[in-house]
Design a protein around this motif. Structure first.
Motif, PDB file in Angstrom:
ATOM      1  N   GLN A 215       0.914  -1.293  -0.132  1.00  0.00           N
ATOM      2  CA  GLN A 215      -0.039   0.101   0.052  1.00  0.00           C
ATOM      3  C   GLN A 215       0.914   1.212   0.010  1.00  0.00           C
ATOM      4  O   GLN A 215       0.331   2.448  -0.127  1.00  0.00           O
ATOM      5  CB  GLN A 215      -0.799   0.030   1.201  1.00  0.00           C
ATOM      6  CG  GLN A 215      -1.784  -1.274   1.284  1.00  0.00           C
ATOM      7  CD  GLN A 215      -2.816  -1.273   0.055  1.00  0.00           C
ATOM      8  OE1 GLN A 215      -3.373  -0.288  -0.424  1.00  0.00           O
ATOM      9  NE2 GLN A 215      -3.006  -2.508  -0.434  1.00  0.00           N
ATOM     10  N   VAL A 216       2.010   1.255   0.183  1.00  0.00           N
ATOM     11  CA  VAL A 216       3.131   2.201   0.102  1.00  0.00           C
ATOM     12  C   VAL A 216       3.055   3.179  -1.078  1.00  0.00           C
ATOM     13  O   VAL A 216       3.012   2.558  -2.158  1.00  0.00           O
ATOM     14  CB  VAL A 216       4.548   1.951   0.641  1.00  0.00           C
ATOM     15  CG1 VAL A 216       5.646   3.141   0.537  1.00  0.00           C
ATOM     16  CG2 VAL A 216       4.520   1.309   2.001  1.00  0.00           C
ATOM     17  N   THR A 217       2.732   4.468  -1.035  1.00  0.00           N
ATOM     18  CA  THR A 217       2.797   5.295  -2.179  1.00  0.00           C
ATOM     19  C   THR A 217       3.971   6.248  -2.174  1.00  0.00           C
ATOM     20  O   THR A 217       4.162   6.997  -3.122  1.00  0.00           O
ATOM     21  CB  THR A 217       1.233   6.227  -2.428  1.00  0.00           C
ATOM     22  OG1 THR A 217       1.371   6.892  -0.836  1.00  0.00           O
ATOM     23  CG2 THR A 217       0.239   5.075  -2.329  1.00  0.00           C
ATOM     24  N   PHE A 218       4.585   6.308  -0.840  1.00  0.00           N
ATOM     25  CA  PHE A 218       5.699   7.610  -0.794  1.00  0.00           C
ATOM     26  C   PHE A 218       6.967   6.941   0.031  1.00  0.00           C
ATOM     27  O   PHE A 218       6.655   6.371   1.138  1.00  0.00           O
ATOM     28  CB  PHE A 218       4.989   8.761  -0.038  1.00  0.00           C
ATOM     29  CG  PHE A 218       6.195   9.671   0.322  1.00  0.00           C
ATOM     30  CD1 PHE A 218       6.094  10.887  -0.326  1.00  0.00           C
ATOM     31  CD2 PHE A 218       7.080   9.596   1.475  1.00  0.00           C
ATOM     32  CE1 PHE A 218       6.863  12.020   0.058  1.00  0.00           C
ATOM     33  CE2 PHE A 218       7.843  10.662   1.676  1.00  0.00           C
ATOM     34  CZ  PHE A 218       7.738  11.805   1.127  1.00  0.00           C
ATOM     35  N   VAL A 219       7.996   6.873  -0.789  1.00  0.00           N
ATOM     36  CA  VAL A 219       9.237   6.515   0.081  1.00  0.00           C
ATOM     37  C   VAL A 219      10.229   7.607   0.028  1.00  0.00           C
ATOM     38  O   VAL A 219      10.793   8.051  -1.074  1.00  0.00           O
ATOM     39  CB  VAL A 219       9.804   5.008  -0.357  1.00  0.00           C
ATOM     40  CG1 VAL A 219      11.078   4.800   0.104  1.00  0.00           C
ATOM     41  CG2 VAL A 219       8.752   3.922  -0.144  1.00  0.00           C
ATOM     42  N   ASP A 220      10.945   7.833   1.490  1.00  0.00           N
ATOM     43  CA  ASP A 220      12.105   8.944   1.270  1.00  0.00           C
ATOM     44  C   ASP A 220      13.059   8.266   1.972  1.00  0.00           C
ATOM     45  O   ASP A 220      13.031   8.005   3.226  1.00  0.00           O
ATOM     46  CB  ASP A 220      11.637  10.119   1.655  1.00  0.00           C
ATOM     47  CG  ASP A 220      12.495  11.353   1.684  1.00  0.00           C
ATOM     48  OD1 ASP A 220      13.630  10.914   1.187  1.00  0.00           O
ATOM     49  OD2 ASP A 220      12.375  12.644   1.710  1.00  0.00           O
ATOM     50  N   ILE A 221      14.092   7.935   1.278  1.00  0.00           N
ATOM     51  CA  ILE A 221      15.382   7.403   1.809  1.00  0.00           C
ATOM     52  C   ILE A 221      16.570   8.095   1.564  1.00  0.00           C
ATOM     53  O   ILE A 221      17.653   7.544   1.429  1.00  0.00           O
ATOM     54  CB  ILE A 221      15.924   5.788   1.622  1.00  0.00           C
ATOM     55  CG1 ILE A 221      15.451   5.524   0.014  1.00  0.00           C
ATOM     56  CG2 ILE A 221      14.532   5.075   2.362  1.00  0.00           C
ATOM     57  CD1 ILE A 221      15.847   4.062  -0.346  1.00  0.00           C
ATOM     58  N   SER A 222      16.356   9.508   1.078  1.00  0.00           N
ATOM     59  CA  SER A 222      17.498  10.261   0.631  1.00  0.00           C
ATOM     60  C   SER A 222      18.419  10.867   1.875  1.00  0.00           C
ATOM     61  O   SER A 222      18.088  10.481   3.114  1.00  0.00           O
ATOM     62  CB  SER A 222      16.826  11.770   0.403  1.00  0.00           C
ATOM     63  OG  SER A 222      16.099  12.294   1.147  1.00  0.00           O
ATOM     64  N   ALA A 223      19.569  11.115   1.605  1.00  0.00           N
ATOM     65  CA  ALA A 223      20.706  11.663   2.548  1.00  0.00           C
ATOM     66  C   ALA A 223      20.979  10.384   3.479  1.00  0.00           C
ATOM     67  O   ALA A 223      21.006  10.657   4.648  1.00  0.00           O
ATOM     68  CB  ALA A 223      20.105  12.826   3.454  1.00  0.00           C
ATOM     69  N   ASN A 224      21.343   9.208   2.933  1.00  0.00           N
ATOM     70  CA  ASN A 224      21.849   8.074   3.538  1.00  0.00           C
ATOM     71  C   ASN A 224      23.061   7.543   2.794  1.00  0.00           C
ATOM     72  O   ASN A 224      23.839   8.460   2.142  1.00  0.00           O
ATOM     73  CB  ASN A 224      20.603   7.005   3.886  1.00  0.00           C
ATOM     74  CG  ASN A 224      19.876   7.431   4.815  1.00  0.00           C
ATOM     75  OD1 ASN A 224      20.203   7.389   5.963  1.00  0.00           O
ATOM     76  ND2 ASN A 224      18.605   7.866   4.354  1.00  0.00           N
ATOM     77  N   LYS A 225      23.297   6.140   2.695  1.00  0.00           N
ATOM     78  CA  LYS A 225      24.386   5.486   2.311  1.00  0.00           C
ATOM     79  C   LYS A 225      23.826   4.280   1.429  1.00  0.00           C
ATOM     80  O   LYS A 225      24.715   3.411   1.486  1.00  0.00           O
ATOM     81  CB  LYS A 225      25.489   5.307   3.410  1.00  0.00           C
ATOM     82  CG  LYS A 225      26.257   6.500   4.015  1.00  0.00           C
ATOM     83  CD  LYS A 225      27.362   5.922   4.819  1.00  0.00           C
ATOM     84  CE  LYS A 225      27.966   7.131   5.288  1.00  0.00           C
ATOM     85  NZ  LYS A 225      29.111   6.562   6.255  1.00  0.00           N
ATOM     86  N   PHE A 226      23.076   4.376   0.680  1.00  0.00           N
ATOM     87  CA  PHE A 226      22.521   3.475  -0.151  1.00  0.00           C
ATOM     88  C   PHE A 226      23.265   3.523  -1.394  1.00  0.00           C
ATOM     89  O   PHE A 226      23.707   4.393  -2.249  1.00  0.00           O
ATOM     90  CB  PHE A 226      20.741   3.682  -0.368  1.00  0.00           C
ATOM     91  CG  PHE A 226      19.986   3.420   0.620  1.00  0.00           C
ATOM     92  CD1 PHE A 226      19.560   2.167   0.677  1.00  0.00           C
ATOM     93  CD2 PHE A 226      19.756   4.327   1.343  1.00  0.00           C
ATOM     94  CE1 PHE A 226      18.466   1.869   2.027  1.00  0.00           C
ATOM     95  CE2 PHE A 226      18.810   4.119   2.351  1.00  0.00           C
ATOM     96  CZ  PHE A 226      18.345   2.938   2.598  1.00  0.00           C
ATOM     97  N   SER A 227      23.830   2.047  -1.766  1.00  0.00           N
ATOM     98  CA  SER A 227      24.519   1.904  -2.977  1.00  0.00           C
ATOM     99  C   SER A 227      23.784   1.595  -4.230  1.00  0.00           C
ATOM    100  O   SER A 227      24.164   1.471  -5.197  1.00  0.00           O
ATOM    101  CB  SER A 227      25.678   0.893  -2.835  1.00  0.00           C
ATOM    102  OG  SER A 227      25.093  -0.081  -2.187  1.00  0.00           O
ATOM    103  N   SER A 228      22.475   1.090  -3.977  1.00  0.00           N
ATOM    104  CA  SER A 228      21.601   0.777  -4.966  1.00  0.00           C
ATOM    105  C   SER A 228      20.054   0.919  -4.452  1.00  0.00           C
ATOM    106  O   SER A 228      19.995   1.022  -3.320  1.00  0.00           O
ATOM    107  CB  SER A 228      21.643  -0.865  -5.341  1.00  0.00           C
ATOM    108  OG  SER A 228      21.668  -1.622  -4.021  1.00  0.00           O
ATOM    109  N   VAL A 229      19.069   0.680  -5.336  1.00  0.00           N
ATOM    110  CA  VAL A 229      17.625   0.885  -5.017  1.00  0.00           C
ATOM    111  C   VAL A 229      17.316  -0.444  -3.965  1.00  0.00           C
ATOM    112  O   VAL A 229      17.707  -1.523  -4.729  1.00  0.00           O
ATOM    113  CB  VAL A 229      16.809   1.228  -6.197  1.00  0.00           C
ATOM    114  CG1 VAL A 229      15.341   1.087  -5.816  1.00  0.00           C
ATOM    115  CG2 VAL A 229      17.132   2.149  -7.221  1.00  0.00           C
TER     116      VAL A 229
END
Length: 371
Positions: A215-229
Motif C-alpha cells: 500500500q506504500v505510495t511514498f518512500v523517502d530514503i534520501s541523505a543516507n548511504k544506499f549504493s543501490s535501490v
C-alpha cells in the motif's frame, strides 16, 4: 523591718517542670494519633489536591475515580508531566475531539517518554520532534489504534521490533535521527502508505521483509548511504513518489520499470553515469531529477519536450574540503545541511509542478552551501 525570703530546692523545681513536659508530650502524641484516625486530615489533603488541580486546569476526571480522590504523590507527578507535555507542543489548529487522540512532544529537555504515555493506548498519533530521546519503548505494541508515527529530528538510534504490531499504521516518519537499520518487523504493517527515513546518514539497506508493504505510495530514503535501490522498494507496486537522492548510487536496476505507478523520481546527488532505457517504460512518470556531473549516457527521449515528463538535470557543486575535529558537531552540521537542501528542493519541485514545462534557466542549479 525584716524581709521574708522563700527558698526552694532546685531539684524540686526541675522535677515539677519535667513532669509537666512529659504530660504535654503525651498529650501531643495522643492528639496526633487522634488526628491520624480522624477524617479531617484526609479531607484537608483532598481539598488541597482539588484546589491544585483547578489551578493547573486539570479536569476532575483525571484525579477522581468512582467518587474517590487519589491523593498519592505518583498521581500529582503524572498530572504535572502531562501538563508539561501539553505545554511543550500545543496542537496547532486541531479540534478538541481529534486532539484527544494525538500525543505531541518537543524540546531538548526530554530524554525519555513520560511514564503516563503507557496508559494512553487510545492514541492514534504521536508527534515527537527535536528531543534527545534515543529509543522508542517496546510498549508501543499496546497502541493498536496507531495511525501516524511522526518522529523526526530526535536522537533515535534504533526502532523496536514491536513496531510490527501496529497493524493500522499508515505513516512512519523517522527522518533526521541516527538510525543505522530498520527492523524487518516493519514489513508486518501492511497498511503503511508513507515511509520517510531520510537524513539518517548511515542507512545502507532496507530489509527485504518490507516487500510486503503493497500500500506504500511514498518512500523517502534520501541523505543516507544506499549504493543501490533496495529490492523491497522495487516490489512496492503502488509507489508514486521515490526520493533516493544524496546517496551513493552508481547505477539503476534494469527492472526499475516494475514501478508502474511511479510519478516522481528524485535521484540527484548520486554517482550515476547513465540512465537505463527502462525509465521510458514508466508511463506515469512526470518528474525525474538527477545530477548531471557524472552522466555520460541517457535516453534522448527523456529530454523530449513533447512528453509530459519534466526532466531536471541538476549540476552539483559539492563541498569536499570541509573538515571538522569534533565528530558529533560534524554530524549535526551535515544533518542541518541536508535538511536545508531538502527544503530547498521541495520548494523548487512544488514550483516546478505548477509550470507547464521546465524553464531553460532553471535546468541547471548550482549548490554551494557551507554551514
Amino acid at each position: 523591718m525584716g524581709h521574708k525570703v522563700f527558698t526552694f530546692d532546685i531539684s524540686a523545681v526541675r522535677g515539677l517542670w519535667e513532669t509537666r513536659v512529659r504530660k504535654h508530650r503525651a498529650w501531643q502524641k495522643q492528639e496526633a494519633e487522634r488526628l491520624e484516625r480522624s477524617a479531617l486530615e484526609k479531607i484537608k489533603e483532598e481539598w488541597n489536591l482539588v484546589a491544585e488541580c483547578r489551578r493547573r486546569g486539570v479536569p476532575q476526571a483525571a484525579h477522581c475515580r468512582n467518587g474517590f480522590l487519589d491523593t498519592s504523590e505518583r498521581l500529582l507527578d503524572k498530572l504535572e508531566r502531562k501538563l508539561l507535555v501539553r505545554q511543550s507542543s500545543p496542537s496547532g489548529g486541531r479540534d478538541e475531539g481529534s486532539s484527544k487522540f494525538v500525543f505531541e512532544l518537543s524540546g531538548e529537555h526530554w530524554t525519555e517518554l513520560p511514564d503516563s504515555l503507557k496508559e494512553q493506548t487510545h492514541l492514534k498519533e504521536w508527534h515527537i520532534s527535536h528531543t534527545r530521546i534515543e529509543t522508542i519503548p517496546a510498549y508501543i505494541k499496546l497502541f493498536q489504534a496507531m495511525r501516524i508515527l511522526d518522529l523526526p529530528k530526535n536522537q533515535l538510534s534504533h526502532l523496536p521490533a514491536e513496531i510490527g504490531c501496529l497493524k493500522n499504521l499508515k505513516e512512519l516518519n523517522v527522518s533526521f535521527n541516527h538510525l543505522k537499520s530498520i527492523p524487518p518487523e516493519l514489513g508486518q504493517c501492511e497498511n503503511l502508505k508513507k515511509l520517510d527515513c531520510s537524513g539518517n546518514l548511515e542507512l545502507t539497506e532496507l530489509p527485504f521483509e518490507l516487500s510486503n508493504l503493497k500500500q506504500v505510495t511514498f518512500v523517502d530514503i534520501s541523505a543516507n548511504k544506499f549504493s543501490s535501490v533496495p529490492i523491497c522498494v522495487l516490489r512496492m507496486s503502488n509507489l508514486q513518489w521515490l526520493d533516493i537522492s544524496n546517496n551513493s548510487l552508481s547505477d539503476l536496476p534494469q527492472d526499475i520499470d516494475r514501478l508502474k505507478e511511479l510519478q516522481t523520481f528524485l535521484l540527484y546527488k548520486n554517482k550515476l553515469t547513465y540512465l537505463p532505457y527502462a525509465l521510458l517504460n514508466l508511463k506515469k512518470l512526470t518528474l525525474l531529477a538527477v545530477s548531471g556531473d557524472h552522466l555520460v549516457e541517457l535516453p534522448t527521449a527523456l529530454c523530449d519536450a513533447s512528453t509530459p515528463l519534466k526532466f531536471v538535470n541538476l549540476m552539483d557543486n559539492p563541498i569536499d574540503n570541509i573538515q571538522r575535529q569534533d565528530g558529533e558537531k560534524m554530524m549535526e552540521s551535515e544533518q542541518d545541511r541536508q535538511h536545508f537542501d531538502k527544503e530547498f528542493m521541495r520548494a523548487y519541485i512544488e514550483d516546478l509542478k505548477e509550470r507547464e514545462s521546465v524553464p531553460s534557466y532553471t535546468t541547471k542549479v548550482s549548490f554551494s552551501l557551507q554551514l
